[in-house]
Design an enzyme around this catalytic site. Structure first.
Site, PDB file in Angstrom:
ATOM      1  N   ASP A 321     -34.365 -14.260  -4.295  1.00 49.32           N
ATOM      2  CA  ASP A 321     -34.064 -14.742  -2.953  1.00 49.32           C
ATOM      3  C   ASP A 321     -35.314 -14.549  -2.092  1.00 49.32           C
ATOM      4  OD1 ASP A 321     -34.329 -12.066  -2.406  1.00 49.32           O
ATOM      5  OD2 ASP A 321     -32.346 -11.804  -1.538  1.00 49.32           O
ATOM      6  N   ASP A 323     -36.471 -12.695   1.587  1.00 53.61           N
ATOM      7  CA  ASP A 323     -36.001 -11.774   2.626  1.00 53.61           C
ATOM      8  C   ASP A 323     -36.939 -11.796   3.832  1.00 53.61           C
ATOM      9  OD1 ASP A 323     -33.979 -10.340   0.794  1.00 53.61           O
ATOM     10  OD2 ASP A 323     -35.855 -10.114  -0.307  1.00 53.61           O
ATOM     11  N   ASP A 438     -32.163 -14.065   3.015  1.00 51.55           N
ATOM     12  CA  ASP A 438     -31.600 -12.998   3.845  1.00 51.55           C
ATOM     13  C   ASP A 438     -32.431 -12.847   5.110  1.00 51.55           C
ATOM     14  OD1 ASP A 438     -29.670 -12.438   1.984  1.00 51.55           O
ATOM     15  OD2 ASP A 438     -30.676 -10.683   1.146  1.00 51.55           O
TER      16      ASP A 438
HETATM   17  P1  UTP Z   1     -33.728  -7.684  -2.959  1.00 49.22           P
HETATM   18  O1  UTP Z   1     -32.422  -7.467  -3.605  1.00 49.22           O
HETATM   19  O2  UTP Z   1     -33.928  -8.988  -2.310  1.00 49.22           O
HETATM   20  O3  UTP Z   1     -34.825  -7.398  -4.058  1.00 49.22           O
HETATM   21  O4  UTP Z   1     -33.910  -6.534  -1.917  1.00 49.22           O
HETATM   22  P2  UTP Z   1     -36.341  -7.857  -4.174  1.00 49.22           P
HETATM   23  O5  UTP Z   1     -37.114  -6.617  -4.394  1.00 49.22           O
HETATM   24  O6  UTP Z   1     -36.733  -8.708  -3.020  1.00 49.22           O
HETATM   25  O7  UTP Z   1     -36.383  -8.672  -5.508  1.00 49.22           O
HETATM   26  P3  UTP Z   1     -35.793 -10.133  -5.796  1.00 49.22           P
HETATM   27  O8  UTP Z   1     -35.218 -10.684  -4.540  1.00 49.22           O
HETATM   28  O9  UTP Z   1     -34.757  -9.912  -6.853  1.00 49.22           O
HETATM   29  O10 UTP Z   1     -36.924 -10.925  -6.296  1.00 49.22           O
HETATM   30  C1  UTP Z   1     -35.112  -6.269  -1.202  1.00 49.22           C
HETATM   31  C2  UTP Z   1     -35.042  -4.942  -0.544  1.00 49.22           C
HETATM   32  O11 UTP Z   1     -34.098  -4.979   0.510  1.00 49.22           O
HETATM   33  C3  UTP Z   1     -33.210  -3.906   0.431  1.00 49.22           C
HETATM   34  C4  UTP Z   1     -33.252  -3.389  -0.973  1.00 49.22           C
HETATM   35  O12 UTP Z   1     -33.180  -2.003  -0.988  1.00 49.22           O
HETATM   36  C5  UTP Z   1     -34.568  -3.847  -1.504  1.00 49.22           C
HETATM   37  O13 UTP Z   1     -35.442  -2.777  -1.446  1.00 49.22           O
HETATM   38  N1  UTP Z   1     -31.855  -4.380   0.757  1.00 49.22           N
HETATM   39  C6  UTP Z   1     -31.355  -5.476   0.148  1.00 49.22           C
HETATM   40  C7  UTP Z   1     -31.124  -3.692   1.670  1.00 49.22           C
HETATM   41  O14 UTP Z   1     -31.584  -2.700   2.241  1.00 49.22           O
HETATM   42  N2  UTP Z   1     -29.844  -4.117   1.955  1.00 49.22           N
HETATM   43  C8  UTP Z   1     -29.307  -5.213   1.356  1.00 49.22           C
HETATM   44  O15 UTP Z   1     -28.151  -5.583   1.642  1.00 49.22           O
HETATM   45  C9  UTP Z   1     -30.083  -5.917   0.419  1.00 49.22           C
HETATM   46 MN    MN Z   2     -35.513 -10.387  -2.400  1.00 52.27          MN
END
Ligand code: UTP
Ligand code: MN
Length: 514
Positions: A321, A323, A438
């Protein structure tokens, strides 16, 4: 090097709404604009040049699926890799996903009449492929990949069985292997290496000796593992739900779609856009999404700061995703922003799904440590328009033939009946891609903590919070750092200051992958 080095016919994803892109493009003279716009990244390389001819890749479609295979093929070719459509003698790497070596051999024999004994290509897991893409060149084959794959599969299985201990143990072992600066060929190479438990060591030994590991081979064939892996890959489906469906006898997505299960809105969207959401999101796509979000946010709050977080901030080239963290220097100005931005983008036809949560920090017990934060946020699915760029002189970027409002609600058309029977993303010729995004909004005073928390990786955050608690008697979360010794919150304007509060040297995002 960019993904889009080929100056001839290029395919790009960008947002549907032409109104969002045109103003920026119109500001620059025509010829220059392709070069300058974010849509045209990088130059170099002759048309479709194969840079790494010595490595010939064949992607096994089984369990990977045709759309993902097509996407990965395109991606690799753009990077100058030689990807063969069919198995042949010139193939050096057979890449598969979630198949055992025996399964792949059997498949090749059946489909191509190639016998295992005359087989010279290496059978490799998708990890080799994605790491090679990340490195921009075919990586040398190392036993380490095989070891890492095995550990990751066991970690995944532990996660699907909600066994947190083994999950962490295998995940840590895998990331330790990844970080070793040398190849591992014998057990002696692992002497004194931390974070390798007995189970992991036993598995590594088995693979180093015999090339495979029975536990992993069995697991790959295991129906529960396969089913839960599939079900939890649906947006909105966790282990508990997947397990429940498995126990009810459900095994495939089509069985789910045909069932009488009452899905949540999130799961409905997850099923509807499934085929797209399992495709990796590229950095180029993430940057395009950033541009669009910036435009949308700045409409309502001109000097808001928008930061790409998550894996992309750590330097990853692909993600599941995208963020983003949004803030404004004048605290309070960010309030109410998210719903305005989402409403506006929805009206533009950019949003396929949204789930907005309001800020609930006032309900937060003052030093409570939680996995989930209480920021205002939106879990969404964006609609990226796929555009074909032809760089012949005089030809400009096509924004696609559909106006924004014509495509809203796409995918529900076609058959009569409930949308659950349908999939919006399976059509080969569709000109858009669904992407999970997100958006998180943080007040400026909490911005540094939010940035640290949302940059990840999950394992890094977890370990950092544990470190804070056990060694510094501090509670770290995405809002704040509370010092139990001084009974006070420690303020921080930057991530550097947070690391300093924790008595640690600064760790840049690129080094937070494990
Ligand atoms: P992600 O699940 O998006 O992982 O969370 P990522 O590292 O970007 O890897 P992809 O997306 O699988 O490529 C990113 C960061 O945001 C935090 C998580 O702890 C993670 O460190 N996070 C995610 C939250 O704090 N709350 C959430 O609801 C989701
Ligand atoms: Mn992510």
């Amino acid at each position: 090097m960019s993904l889009f080095d080929r100056p001839a016919l290029r395919t790009l994803w960008c947002f549907l709404s032409p109104s969002l892109l045109l103003p920026t493009m119109a500001q620059v003279p025509r010829k220059k604009k392709r070069k300058d716009s974010a849509l045209s990244l990088g130059g170099g390389g002759p048309v479709g040049a194969v840079k790494f001819g010595e490595a010939g890749i064949f992607l096994v479609e089984r369990r990977m699926g045709s759309s993902r295979r097509r996407f990965l093929t395109e991606l690799a070719r753009k990077k100058g890799f030689r990807v063969e459509g069919q198995m042949s003698e010139s193939v050096t790497h057979v890449v598969s996903e979630n198949n055992s070596g025996d399964e792949v051999l059997e498949l090749l024999e059946k489909q191509n009449g190639i016998c295992g004994t005359e087989f010279t290509a290496a059978l490799v897991d998708i990890t080799w492929f994605t790491e090679s893409m990340g490195a921009g060149k075919p990586l040398q084959l190392e036993k380490r990949h095989r070891l890492q794959d095995a550990l990751n599969i066991l970690a995944e299985n532990a996660e699907l069985s909600e066994n947190e201990g083994p999950y962490l143990a295998f995940t840590r072992a895998s990331s330790v292997l990844k970080s070793l600066p040398y190849n591992v060929t014998k057990m002696d190479d692992l002497k004194g290496i931390p974070n390798l438990g007995d189970h992991s060591r036993k598995l590594i030994e088995e693979i180093l000796e015999g090339g495979t590991c029975n536990e992993v081979q069995d697991l790959i064939q295991n129906v529960r593992y396969q089913t839960l892996k599939k079900f939890t890959s649906i947006f909105g489906v966790g282990v508990k739900t997947a397990d429940k469906w498995f126990k009810e006898g459900l095994r495939t997505l089509n069985e789910l779609r045909a069932s009488t299960i009452k899905f949540t809105k999130q799961q409905e969207a997850g099923l509807l856009y499934y085929e797209d959401l399992i495709l990796p999101v590229t950095k180029v796509e993430a940057d395009l999404i950033k541009q669009i979000i910036e435009e949308a946010v700045h409409r309502f709050l001109p000097s808001a700061i928008i930061t790409l977080t998550g894996g992309f901030r750590r330097g990853k080239e692909y993600g599941h995703d995208v963020d983003f963290l949004i803030t404004h220097r004048e605290e309070g100005r960010e309030e109410g922003l998210i719903s305005k931005v989402i409403s506006w983008m929805t009206a533009q036809g950019i949003i396929l799904y949204d789930d907005i949560t309001d800020n609930s920090y006032h309900k937060w017990k003052y030093k409570e440590s939680e996995t989930f934060d209480r920021f205002a946020k939106c879990f969404s699915i964006f609609k990226l328009q796929k555009m074909v760029h032809n760089l012949e002189p005089g030809r400009t970027c096509s924004h696609g033939s559909l106006a924004a409002n014509e495509t809203r609600g796409i995918g529900l058309a076609g058959h009569a009946g409930s949308p659950r029977h349908l999939t919006a993303t399976a059509a080969k010729d569709k000109d858009w891609k669904a992407v999970r995004v997100d958006l998180v909004v943080a007040p400026f005073g909490q911005y540094a903590y939010a940035l640290l928390g949302w940059t990840g990786s999950r394992l890094f955050e977890r370990d950092l919070r544990r470190y804070a608690k056990h060694f510094e008697h501090m509670i770290l979360n995405s809002h704040s750092l509370f010092d139990n010794k001084q009974n006070t919150f420690l303020l921080a304007a930057t991530e550097e200051e947070i690391f300093a509060h924790l008595g640690l040297d600064y760790i840049p995002p690129q080094e937070r992958n494990a």
